[in-house]
Design a protein around this motif. Structure first.
Motif, PDB file in Angstrom:
ATOM      1  N   ALA A  53       0.784  -1.172   0.016  1.00  0.00           N
ATOM      2  CA  ALA A  53      -0.081  -0.146   0.080  1.00  0.00           C
ATOM      3  C   ALA A  53       0.867   1.375  -0.055  1.00  0.00           C
ATOM      4  CB  ALA A  53      -1.034  -0.089   1.186  1.00  0.00           C
ATOM      5  N   LEU A  54       2.056   1.084   0.729  1.00  0.00           N
ATOM      6  CA  LEU A  54       2.903   2.318   0.704  1.00  0.00           C
ATOM      7  C   LEU A  54       3.556   2.577  -0.550  1.00  0.00           C
ATOM      8  CD1 LEU A  54       3.985   4.619   2.743  1.00  0.00           C
ATOM      9  CD2 LEU A  54       6.092   2.873   3.249  1.00  0.00           C
ATOM     10  N   ASP A  55       3.927   1.527  -1.268  1.00  0.00           N
ATOM     11  CA  ASP A  55       4.337   1.352  -2.677  1.00  0.00           C
ATOM     12  C   ASP A  55       3.504   2.207  -3.611  1.00  0.00           C
ATOM     13  OD1 ASP A  55       6.763   0.277  -1.755  1.00  0.00           O
ATOM     14  OD2 ASP A  55       6.133  -1.915  -2.365  1.00  0.00           O
ATOM     15  N   ALA A  56       2.345   1.493  -3.358  1.00  0.00           N
ATOM     16  CA  ALA A  56       1.234   2.120  -4.424  1.00  0.00           C
ATOM     17  C   ALA A  56       0.880   3.647  -3.979  1.00  0.00           C
ATOM     18  CB  ALA A  56      -0.059   1.575  -4.267  1.00  0.00           C
ATOM     19  N   THR A  57       0.927   4.172  -3.173  1.00  0.00           N
ATOM     20  CA  THR A  57       0.840   5.530  -2.571  1.00  0.00           C
ATOM     21  C   THR A  57       1.926   6.294  -3.242  1.00  0.00           C
ATOM     22  OG1 THR A  57      -0.468   5.088  -0.347  1.00  0.00           O
ATOM     23  CG2 THR A  57       0.614   7.210  -0.797  1.00  0.00           C
ATOM     24  N   GLU A  58       2.927   5.761  -3.114  1.00  0.00           N
ATOM     25  CA  GLU A  58       4.377   6.485  -3.662  1.00  0.00           C
ATOM     26  C   GLU A  58       4.294   6.608  -5.095  1.00  0.00           C
ATOM     27  OE1 GLU A  58       9.264   6.561  -3.036  1.00  0.00           O
ATOM     28  OE2 GLU A  58       8.308   4.567  -2.773  1.00  0.00           O
ATOM     29  N   GLU A  59       3.771   5.630  -5.778  1.00  0.00           N
ATOM     30  CA  GLU A  59       3.633   5.466  -7.132  1.00  0.00           C
ATOM     31  C   GLU A  59       2.686   6.609  -7.637  1.00  0.00           C
ATOM     32  OE1 GLU A  59       4.839   3.888 -10.271  1.00  0.00           O
ATOM     33  OE2 GLU A  59       6.496   3.378  -8.822  1.00  0.00           O
ATOM     34  N   ALA A  60       1.575   6.630  -6.701  1.00  0.00           N
ATOM     35  CA  ALA A  60       0.657   7.714  -7.409  1.00  0.00           C
ATOM     36  C   ALA A  60       1.238   9.185  -7.248  1.00  0.00           C
ATOM     37  CB  ALA A  60      -0.564   7.910  -6.455  1.00  0.00           C
ATOM     38  N   GLY A  61       2.293   9.799  -6.724  1.00  0.00           N
ATOM     39  CA  GLY A  61       2.910  10.613  -6.625  1.00  0.00           C
ATOM     40  C   GLY A  61       3.568  11.351  -7.878  1.00  0.00           C
ATOM     41  N   THR A  62       3.602  12.688  -7.875  1.00  0.00           N
ATOM     42  CA  THR A  62       4.169  13.446  -9.157  1.00  0.00           C
ATOM     43  C   THR A  62       4.992  14.562  -8.643  1.00  0.00           C
ATOM     44  OG1 THR A  62       2.579  15.175  -9.189  1.00  0.00           O
ATOM     45  CG2 THR A  62       1.914  13.049 -10.146  1.00  0.00           C
TER      46      THR A  62
ATOM     47  N   PRO B 229      -1.378  14.323  -6.663  1.00  0.00           N
ATOM     48  CA  PRO B 229      -1.294  12.640  -7.115  1.00  0.00           C
ATOM     49  C   PRO B 229      -1.941  12.481  -8.294  1.00  0.00           C
ATOM     50  CG  PRO B 229      -2.817  13.170  -5.185  1.00  0.00           C
ATOM     51  CD  PRO B 229      -1.922  14.760  -5.611  1.00  0.00           C
ATOM     52  N   LYS B 230      -1.617  11.344  -8.889  1.00  0.00           N
ATOM     53  CA  LYS B 230      -2.190  11.030 -10.080  1.00  0.00           C
ATOM     54  C   LYS B 230      -3.667  10.420  -9.788  1.00  0.00           C
ATOM     55  CE  LYS B 230       2.386   9.182 -11.728  1.00  0.00           C
ATOM     56  NZ  LYS B 230       3.206   8.096 -11.806  1.00  0.00           N
ATOM     57  N   VAL B 231      -3.762   9.684  -8.749  1.00  0.00           N
ATOM     58  CA  VAL B 231      -4.916   9.206  -8.250  1.00  0.00           C
ATOM     59  C   VAL B 231      -5.263   9.486  -6.512  1.00  0.00           C
ATOM     60  CG1 VAL B 231      -5.072   7.332  -9.708  1.00  0.00           C
ATOM     61  CG2 VAL B 231      -3.756   7.155  -7.762  1.00  0.00           C
ATOM     62  N   GLN B 232      -6.151   9.609  -6.257  1.00  0.00           N
ATOM     63  CA  GLN B 232      -6.396   9.875  -4.728  1.00  0.00           C
ATOM     64  C   GLN B 232      -6.000   8.322  -3.894  1.00  0.00           C
ATOM     65  OE1 GLN B 232     -10.681   9.964  -3.243  1.00  0.00           O
ATOM     66  NE2 GLN B 232      -9.984  11.923  -2.222  1.00  0.00           N
ATOM     67  N   ALA B 233      -5.364   8.785  -2.976  1.00  0.00           N
ATOM     68  CA  ALA B 233      -5.143   7.853  -1.931  1.00  0.00           C
ATOM     69  C   ALA B 233      -5.659   7.875  -0.701  1.00  0.00           C
ATOM     70  CB  ALA B 233      -3.475   7.580  -1.693  1.00  0.00           C
ATOM     71  N   LYS B 234      -6.457   6.963  -0.209  1.00  0.00           N
ATOM     72  CA  LYS B 234      -7.219   6.869   1.045  1.00  0.00           C
ATOM     73  C   LYS B 234      -6.908   5.699   1.963  1.00  0.00           C
ATOM     74  CE  LYS B 234     -11.345   9.274   0.304  1.00  0.00           C
ATOM     75  NZ  LYS B 234     -12.984   9.170   0.108  1.00  0.00           N
ATOM     76  N   ILE B 235      -6.740   6.187   3.339  1.00  0.00           N
ATOM     77  CA  ILE B 235      -6.480   4.794   4.318  1.00  0.00           C
ATOM     78  C   ILE B 235      -7.955   4.515   4.944  1.00  0.00           C
ATOM     79  CG2 ILE B 235      -5.689   4.294   6.708  1.00  0.00           C
ATOM     80  CD1 ILE B 235      -3.518   6.293   5.859  1.00  0.00           C
ATOM     81  N   THR B 236      -8.425   3.476   4.502  1.00  0.00           N
ATOM     82  CA  THR B 236      -9.860   3.215   4.847  1.00  0.00           C
ATOM     83  C   THR B 236     -10.140   1.923   5.735  1.00  0.00           C
ATOM     84  OG1 THR B 236      -9.832   1.712   3.014  1.00  0.00           O
ATOM     85  CG2 THR B 236     -10.661   3.986   2.690  1.00  0.00           C
ATOM     86  N   ASP B 237      -8.877   1.559   6.145  1.00  0.00           N
ATOM     87  CA  ASP B 237      -9.028   0.106   7.112  1.00  0.00           C
ATOM     88  C   ASP B 237      -7.519  -0.047   7.552  1.00  0.00           C
ATOM     89  OD1 ASP B 237      -9.791  -1.861   8.506  1.00  0.00           O
ATOM     90  OD2 ASP B 237      -9.572  -3.374   6.898  1.00  0.00           O
ATOM     91  N   CYS B 238      -7.298  -0.111   8.926  1.00  0.00           N
ATOM     92  CA  CYS B 238      -6.055  -0.363   9.183  1.00  0.00           C
ATOM     93  C   CYS B 238      -6.119  -1.052  10.864  1.00  0.00           C
ATOM     94  CB  CYS B 238      -5.188   0.987   9.578  1.00  0.00           C
ATOM     95  SG  CYS B 238      -6.024   2.140  10.539  1.00  0.00           S
TER      96      CYS B 238
END
Length: 99
Positions: free
Chosen positions: A76-85, A90-99
């Motif tokens: 999930a951290l990798d995917a969030t970093e990939e969404a950065g510019t 961000p390229k897409v919205q990142a949300k923490i929905t379950d932890c």
């Protein structure tokens, strides 16, 4: 954030008031990927904002209170970093929905 919806706001659980830095957390280092730390606007100005490091961030040492570390879910951290510019939008919205 729940206040402005743009990442610039936040309310603490202490009646919405800012709270002091915890000394023990200020002594910890932002020395690797996955460090969880309080976001703030200066000394003793914590609310509900936090950030997770993608790499070592020594510029945050002594300024932001470290209170945790990612121990699983690095995908999930990798995917969030990939969404950065480079612009910060961000390229897409990142949300923490379950932890």
């Amino acid at each position: 954030d729940m206040v402005f919806g743009n990442g610039s706001g936040g309310e603490s659980i202490f009646n919405g008031k800012k709270f002091k830095d915890e000394r023990a957390g200020l002594l910890k280092k932002h020395d690797k990927r996955g460090i969880v730390s309080m976001g703030n606007s200066g000394k003793n100005s914590n609310t509900s904002q936090f950030f997770i490091t993608f790499k070592e961030a020594s510029q945050c040492d002594g300024k932001h209170v470290v209170f945790g570390e990612v121990i699983s879910g690095f995908d999930a951290l990798d995917a969030t970093e990939e969404a950065g510019t480079s612009s910060g939008e961000p390229k897409v919205q990142a949300k923490i929905t379950d932890c």
